[in-house]
Design a protein around this motif. Structure first.
Motif, PDB file in Angstrom:
ATOM      1  N   GLU A   1       8.055   1.670  -2.834  1.00  0.00           N
ATOM      2  CA  GLU A   1       7.896   3.060  -3.243  1.00  0.00           C
ATOM      3  C   GLU A   1       9.265   3.715  -3.488  1.00  0.00           C
ATOM      4  O   GLU A   1       9.440   4.498  -4.407  1.00  0.00           O
TER       5      GLU A   1
ATOM      6  N   PHE B   1       0.829  -1.196   0.000  1.00  0.00           N
ATOM      7  CA  PHE B   1       0.000   0.000   0.000  1.00  0.00           C
ATOM      8  C   PHE B   1       0.868   1.251   0.000  1.00  0.00           C
ATOM      9  O   PHE B   1       2.074   1.178   0.242  1.00  0.00           O
ATOM     10  N   LYS B   2       0.248   2.387  -0.280  1.00  0.00           N
ATOM     11  CA  LYS B   2       0.975   3.664  -0.251  1.00  0.00           C
ATOM     12  C   LYS B   2       1.300   3.972   1.211  1.00  0.00           C
ATOM     13  O   LYS B   2       0.404   4.090   2.030  1.00  0.00           O
TER      14      LYS B   2
ATOM     15  N   LYS C   1       2.630   9.193   5.527  1.00  0.00           N
ATOM     16  CA  LYS C   1       3.692  10.190   5.700  1.00  0.00           C
ATOM     17  C   LYS C   1       4.309  10.027   7.082  1.00  0.00           C
ATOM     18  O   LYS C   1       3.629   9.607   8.029  1.00  0.00           O
TER      19      LYS C   1
ATOM     20  N   SER D   1       6.221  -2.039   1.652  1.00  0.00           N
ATOM     21  CA  SER D   1       5.482  -1.000   0.926  1.00  0.00           C
ATOM     22  C   SER D   1       6.361   0.225   0.730  1.00  0.00           C
ATOM     23  O   SER D   1       6.428   0.794  -0.372  1.00  0.00           O
ATOM     24  N   THR D   2       7.059   0.630   1.787  1.00  0.00           N
ATOM     25  CA  THR D   2       7.968   1.778   1.680  1.00  0.00           C
ATOM     26  C   THR D   2       9.135   1.466   0.756  1.00  0.00           C
ATOM     27  O   THR D   2       9.529   2.295  -0.073  1.00  0.00           O
TER      28      THR D   2
END
Length: 175
Positions: free
Chosen positions: A102, A38-39, A42, A98-99
């Motif tokens: 990205e 997932f995204k 922050k 996920s990170t």
């Protein structure tokens, strides 16, 4: 003669099956495990989730944050079981991946998971921190095979931010 052809055909099938297993990408392994990345959220403060220097990616501490924004909270040895702690570590690993995806774009670029540091929110008399962090380590090996085996530390903490059950950081070598 027919027996030799059958044996040879069987060997070719086994070889083809092994090649298929080896050819699976990390993303294909995640799909096979029913895991969706997932995204990443922050950062909660003045830091970044990942820093790449040379061929190493340093991932900041990630908690057991799910795609829907909820976390597993609590203390091992008090209000969470070992199994719940292992699930928290597995979810933290999914958050880390996920990170990482990205940051580097394609998990096939992973050459090696180098180091994992796992921190467990636990009572003073809880001694199974390494078993908790196995939830993360086991998933990394499932996804990356031998490349997922890593050096590791698993330590107990009197508390963690937001009362999360675990926080895990990771160093990854990439191609």
């Amino acid at each position: 003669m027919n027996r030799i052809k059958i044996l040879l055909a069987g060997m070719v099938l086994v070889t083809a099956a092994n090649a298929t297993l080896k050819a699976q990408t990390p993303e294909q392994m995640l799909e096979k495990l029913g895991i969706e990345l997932f995204k990443p959220a922050k950062p909660a403060a003045n830091y970044t989730r990942a820093v790449q220097t040379g061929n190493l990616v340093f991932l900041a501490g990630h908690g057991p944050l799910r795609a829907n924004g909820t976390s597993i909270k609590g203390r091992l040895g008090d209000d969470l079981t070992l199994e719940e702690g292992q699930e928290a570590a597995r979810i933290a690993a999914i958050s880390l991946l996920s990170t990482l995806k990205e940051e580097i774009g394609d998990l096939s670029r992973v050459k090696r998971i180098v180091k994992v540091t796992g921190m467990v929110n636990c009572t003073a008399d809880f001694y199974d921190q390494s078993k908790v962090i196995n939830g993360c380590s086991d998933l990394l090996v499932e996804v990356f095979g031998e490349k997922g085996k890593h050096a590791r530390a698993a330590v107990g903490m009197v508390s963690l931010p937001f009362n999360i059950a675990v926080e895990i950081e990771m160093i990854v070598e990439i191609k």
